[in-house]
Design a protein around this motif. Structure first.
Motif, short mmCIF file in Angstrom:
data_model
loop_
_atom_site.label_atom_id
_atom_site.label_comp_id
_atom_site.label_asym_id
_atom_site.label_seq_id
_atom_site.Cartn_x
_atom_site.Cartn_y
_atom_site.Cartn_z
N MET A 95 18.80 67.73 -14.62
CA MET A 95 17.36 67.72 -15.40
C MET A 95 17.42 66.17 -15.50
O MET A 95 16.82 65.67 -15.19
N PHE A 96 19.26 65.36 -15.44
CA PHE A 96 19.64 64.11 -15.81
C PHE A 96 19.13 63.28 -14.23
O PHE A 96 18.96 62.88 -14.06
N TYR A 97 19.02 64.12 -12.90
CA TYR A 97 18.58 63.80 -11.56
C TYR A 97 17.31 63.51 -11.58
O TYR A 97 16.84 62.88 -11.22
N PHE A 98 16.59 64.71 -12.10
CA PHE A 98 15.50 64.37 -12.12
C PHE A 98 15.00 64.03 -13.09
O PHE A 98 13.99 62.84 -12.31
N SER A 99 15.03 63.24 -14.26
CA SER A 99 15.05 62.39 -15.13
C SER A 99 15.51 60.91 -15.09
O SER A 99 14.00 60.53 -14.44
N TYR A 100 16.15 60.53 -13.84
CA TYR A 100 16.46 59.46 -13.24
C TYR A 100 15.75 59.09 -11.87
O TYR A 100 14.84 57.57 -12.43
N ARG A 101 15.45 59.56 -10.93
CA ARG A 101 14.22 59.72 -10.35
C ARG A 101 12.93 59.83 -10.46
O ARG A 101 12.16 58.97 -9.85
N LEU A 102 12.64 60.82 -11.57
CA LEU A 102 11.15 59.84 -12.19
C LEU A 102 11.04 59.53 -12.48
O LEU A 102 10.16 58.21 -13.29
N GLY A 103 12.21 58.69 -13.22
CA GLY A 103 11.84 57.07 -14.27
C GLY A 103 11.86 55.68 -13.44
O GLY A 103 11.02 55.04 -13.60
N ALA A 104 12.93 56.27 -12.16
CA ALA A 104 12.35 55.08 -10.92
C ALA A 104 11.40 55.22 -10.36
O ALA A 104 10.78 54.00 -9.88
N GLN B 155 21.53 49.86 -12.94
CA GLN B 155 20.93 50.06 -12.11
C GLN B 155 20.21 51.39 -12.79
O GLN B 155 19.33 52.29 -12.12
N LEU B 156 21.23 52.68 -13.18
CA LEU B 156 20.80 54.18 -13.69
C LEU B 156 20.11 53.47 -14.54
O LEU B 156 19.93 54.68 -15.19
N ALA B 157 21.06 52.88 -15.89
CA ALA B 157 20.53 53.35 -17.37
C ALA B 157 18.91 53.41 -17.55
O ALA B 157 19.10 54.72 -18.33
N TYR B 158 18.22 51.90 -16.94
CA TYR B 158 16.69 52.22 -17.51
C TYR B 158 15.81 53.15 -17.08
O TYR B 158 15.30 53.67 -17.77
N PRO B 159 16.54 53.49 -16.07
CA PRO B 159 15.09 54.51 -15.15
C PRO B 159 15.85 55.96 -15.76
O PRO B 159 14.78 56.47 -16.12
N LEU B 160 17.23 56.16 -16.43
CA LEU B 160 17.25 57.41 -16.46
C LEU B 160 16.99 57.94 -18.15
O LEU B 160 16.47 59.10 -18.52
N VAL B 161 16.89 56.42 -18.23
CA VAL B 161 16.30 57.51 -20.18
C VAL B 161 14.92 56.70 -20.04
O VAL B 161 14.29 57.41 -20.90
N PHE B 162 14.17 56.44 -19.67
CA PHE B 162 12.59 56.22 -19.47
C PHE B 162 12.44 57.35 -18.78
O PHE B 162 11.23 57.90 -19.16
N GLY B 163 12.91 58.14 -18.19
CA GLY B 163 12.64 58.89 -16.84
C GLY B 163 13.11 60.55 -18.09
O GLY B 163 12.25 61.72 -18.28
N SER B 164 14.07 60.20 -19.12
CA SER B 164 14.73 61.45 -19.58
C SER B 164 14.04 60.82 -20.85
O SER B 164 12.76 62.49 -21.45
N LEU B 165 12.94 59.90 -21.36
CA LEU B 165 11.74 60.18 -22.54
C LEU B 165 11.29 60.92 -21.91
O LEU B 165 9.75 61.71 -22.69
#
Length: 193
Positions: free
Chosen positions: A93-102, A127-137
């Motif tokens: 779930m969080f890998y997908f969220s990170y990839r989507l956010g990036a 490098q991880l935080a912003y794409p992960l948080v954005f993708g997770s939201l």
């Protein structure tokens, strides 16, 4: 949604309020609207629970419980749906969220290597935080809205099916009464004796 099935698996309000660990927040748990099982409350709980399941933070259940109390939706369902994120699903779930956010942020630089240790995580956190948080939201919002719509539609379909079954039972009962009346009328007095 059959209320009886939900009631069978969800804890009762009295059981939760009786928990000693929850004594400091007992006054919030006394609100009857967070225990209702109706279409609005359950659909809202689906949104809250699924949205919180995608939050990349610890103690997602506390956030879901607080949001359920604030928005007056079913508390047990909100907290239970957070468990969509569990030790088996959290990684994908969080890998997908990170990839989507990036992808949504247009970040083409991908992490070249991945190591499962705290030093690597701290070194690459920027490098991880912003794409992960954005993708997770984004994922949480989409999952929440989808859950909300699915519950509303399924609940409505269940109610319509119950109405149709009731209408059909009444129609059959009236038809049986008419048939019985016709049979009584067709029986002549000499056939009765």
């Amino acid at each position: 949604m059959p209320k009886e099935l939900l009631r069978r698996y969800l804890p009762s309000a009295a059981m939760v309020r009786g928990n000693r660990a929850l004594r400091p927040v007992r006054h919030w748990l006394a609100r009857p609207d967070i225990w209702h099982l109706n279409r609005r409350s359950v659909a809202g709980a689906a949104f809250v629970g699924l949205f919180c399941a995608f939050l990349p933070i610890p103690l997602q259940m506390l956030v879901a419980a607080a949001l359920a109390i604030i928005f007056h939706v079913n508390l047990p369902i909100s907290v239970a749906l957070v468990w969509v994120t569990n030790p088996l699903t959290i990684g994908p779930m969080f890998y997908f969220s990170y990839r989507l956010g990036a992808w949504l942020l247009g970040r083409t630089e991908a992490l070249q290597s991945f190591q499962l240790d705290l030093d690597w995580l701290i070194a690459n956190l920027s490098q991880l935080a912003y794409p992960l948080v954005f993708g997770s939201l984004v994922c949480g919002w989409v999952a929440g809205v989808t859950g909300f719509i699915v519950v509303r539609v399924a609940w409505r379909a269940h109610v319509l099916r119950r109405w149709q079954e009731r209408r059909e039972r009444r129609r059959l009962k009236k038809a049986a009464a008419r048939l019985a009346a016709q049979l009584e009328a067709s029986v002549t007095p000499d056939q009765q004796g």
